[in-house]
Design an enzyme around this catalytic site. Sequence first.
Site, PDB file in Angstrom:
ATOM      1  N   HIS A 182       0.141  -1.631  -0.264  1.00  0.00           N
ATOM      2  CA  HIS A 182       0.038  -0.303  -0.115  1.00  0.00           C
ATOM      3  C   HIS A 182       1.412   1.403   0.274  1.00  0.00           C
ATOM      4  O   HIS A 182       1.828   1.242   0.789  1.00  0.00           O
ATOM      5  CB  HIS A 182      -0.829  -0.309   1.476  1.00  0.00           C
ATOM      6  CG  HIS A 182      -2.138  -1.191   1.151  1.00  0.00           C
ATOM      7  ND1 HIS A 182      -2.753  -1.487   2.171  1.00  0.00           N
ATOM      8  CD2 HIS A 182      -2.694  -2.329  -0.198  1.00  0.00           C
ATOM      9  CE1 HIS A 182      -3.993  -1.859   1.845  1.00  0.00           C
ATOM     10  NE2 HIS A 182      -2.938  -2.935   0.642  1.00  0.00           N
ATOM     11  N   TYR A 205      -9.281   5.066   7.746  1.00  0.00           N
ATOM     12  CA  TYR A 205      -9.506   6.178   9.027  1.00  0.00           C
ATOM     13  C   TYR A 205     -10.199   6.561   8.627  1.00  0.00           C
ATOM     14  O   TYR A 205     -10.225   8.195   7.926  1.00  0.00           O
ATOM     15  CB  TYR A 205      -8.378   6.491   9.208  1.00  0.00           C
ATOM     16  CG  TYR A 205      -7.235   5.651   9.380  1.00  0.00           C
ATOM     17  CD1 TYR A 205      -6.850   5.370  11.106  1.00  0.00           C
ATOM     18  CD2 TYR A 205      -6.302   4.758   8.365  1.00  0.00           C
ATOM     19  CE1 TYR A 205      -5.726   4.421  10.920  1.00  0.00           C
ATOM     20  CE2 TYR A 205      -5.508   4.090   9.124  1.00  0.00           C
ATOM     21  CZ  TYR A 205      -4.732   3.683   9.759  1.00  0.00           C
ATOM     22  OH  TYR A 205      -4.406   2.815  10.397  1.00  0.00           O
ATOM     23  N   PRO A 209      -3.817   0.753  18.633  1.00  0.00           N
ATOM     24  CA  PRO A 209      -3.696  -0.305  17.263  1.00  0.00           C
ATOM     25  C   PRO A 209      -3.717   1.609  16.038  1.00  0.00           C
ATOM     26  O   PRO A 209      -3.443   1.078  14.748  1.00  0.00           O
ATOM     27  CB  PRO A 209      -4.160  -0.946  17.104  1.00  0.00           C
ATOM     28  CG  PRO A 209      -5.285  -0.932  17.946  1.00  0.00           C
ATOM     29  CD  PRO A 209      -4.897  -0.082  19.229  1.00  0.00           C
ATOM     30  N   LYS A 248       1.711   0.409  14.836  1.00  0.00           N
ATOM     31  CA  LYS A 248       2.551   0.460  15.285  1.00  0.00           C
ATOM     32  C   LYS A 248       3.475  -0.555  16.647  1.00  0.00           C
ATOM     33  O   LYS A 248       4.945  -1.133  16.265  1.00  0.00           O
ATOM     34  CB  LYS A 248       2.830   1.623  16.735  1.00  0.00           C
ATOM     35  CG  LYS A 248       3.578   3.239  15.470  1.00  0.00           C
ATOM     36  CD  LYS A 248       4.972   2.977  14.832  1.00  0.00           C
ATOM     37  CE  LYS A 248       4.306   3.919  13.443  1.00  0.00           C
ATOM     38  NZ  LYS A 248       4.357   3.065  11.904  1.00  0.00           N
ATOM     39  N   TYR A 261       4.595   6.265   9.735  1.00  0.00           N
ATOM     40  CA  TYR A 261       3.278   5.189   9.732  1.00  0.00           C
ATOM     41  C   TYR A 261       4.216   4.257   8.890  1.00  0.00           C
ATOM     42  O   TYR A 261       3.324   2.921   8.954  1.00  0.00           O
ATOM     43  CB  TYR A 261       1.811   5.510   8.801  1.00  0.00           C
ATOM     44  CG  TYR A 261       1.235   5.330   8.359  1.00  0.00           C
ATOM     45  CD1 TYR A 261      -0.426   5.288   9.640  1.00  0.00           C
ATOM     46  CD2 TYR A 261       1.022   3.956   8.497  1.00  0.00           C
ATOM     47  CE1 TYR A 261      -1.328   3.764   9.191  1.00  0.00           C
ATOM     48  CE2 TYR A 261      -0.275   2.990   8.300  1.00  0.00           C
ATOM     49  CZ  TYR A 261      -1.096   3.052   8.728  1.00  0.00           C
ATOM     50  OH  TYR A 261      -1.897   1.541   9.095  1.00  0.00           O
TER      51      TYR A 261
END
Length: 394
Positions: free
Chosen positions: A75, A204, A297, A301, A387
């Site tokens: 991704h 998200y 979560p 990480k 990220y």
Amino acid sequence: MRRTRTQVVIIGAGPAGLLLSHLLDREGVESVLLENRAPEYVRGRIRAGMLEHSTVELLGDAGVGDRLGREGMEHRGIYLQFPHERHHIDFHSLVGRSVWVYGQTEITGDLMRARSAAGQQSYYEVSDVALHDLDGDSPAVTFVDADGSPHRVHCDVVAGCDGFHGPARRTIPDGARRSFGREYPYAWLGVLADVAPSTDELIYAWHPEGFAMHSMRSPSVSRLYLQVDPDEDVAEWPDDRIWEALARRLGDGQDGWRLKPGRITDKSVLPMRSFVSTPMRYGRLFLAGDAAHIVPPTGAKGLNLAVADVALLSRALAALLREGDPRLADDYSATALRRVWRGTHFSWWMTSMLHVTGDPFDAQLQRSQLEWVVRSPSAAAGLAENYAGLPIGY
């Protein structure tokens, strides 16, 4: 009691312990692996599935990334969504790094096969694990095996990879460790569904009813989450209610996008906490992964921090045990904690930005922050850098 000796006793056969055993084997360091669960249970645990760029590189370099390369899904970024808006944060264009979707169950299976091929000793379904003489030069670990036989293994080093509830961290005297933590006033209702993902990359979503997330485990299995109260009863969430809430929060129908429902195969409520125990070394005991730190979560990480820990620890133990050089071992805790606290902060930041508290003031601040991230290239790059993952030696 059976008495044996090895160089490293690793407590815990999750991804952290298994990867450490594999990396040490490649360095010529012998280990014994202890796990209180059965292999089938360990292999079947449903956990994280998003891998940082550095994690993927490490697994490939360690010779356990072939299947990941074939079956994992690369991704380039994520979608951030709030009412009537969805924005793509392109990690690759911002920081030149991607992330990969590959379930923890798959990583565990790959590492268990590597451990078996190495021929080093593993004990599953052990009980009464106890650590001894950690502040001396010859520590030991005692346990009872699955057949009820007691063992005492003498070693040079003990690696505590046994999670938050394991015995390793609790063996450190109270005066020699300090803990930091936060319990969050919300949880995730997580579901697995036998349906192809409705999105090419993770979504998200901030929504007035609560956070929602659309993730995936494979091209045919979706992983989805809803913000709920920590004491939520799964029985109060029949499948229809879950899909209706997901559709509202994820923007079903917005700009022609549709959420595809399917058969739900697993439901669970995941509490959320931040926790860090310092230092990550006491005498001849070294902690790694969830034994030393837990993150919510939201920032993906947890598994990646554990991988970074054992990458550092394997190098430190190889230098200590093969060459007699203690410098990396002496620096391990400080080096690992620098990255742990960065990951802890990022996870807290993502969590605080996306989860509804019920306070209108908080909602306005969150909306402002989300708009800044999606409209400011420098803010988006900061999210992307964290990220997609900082270098392991950060």
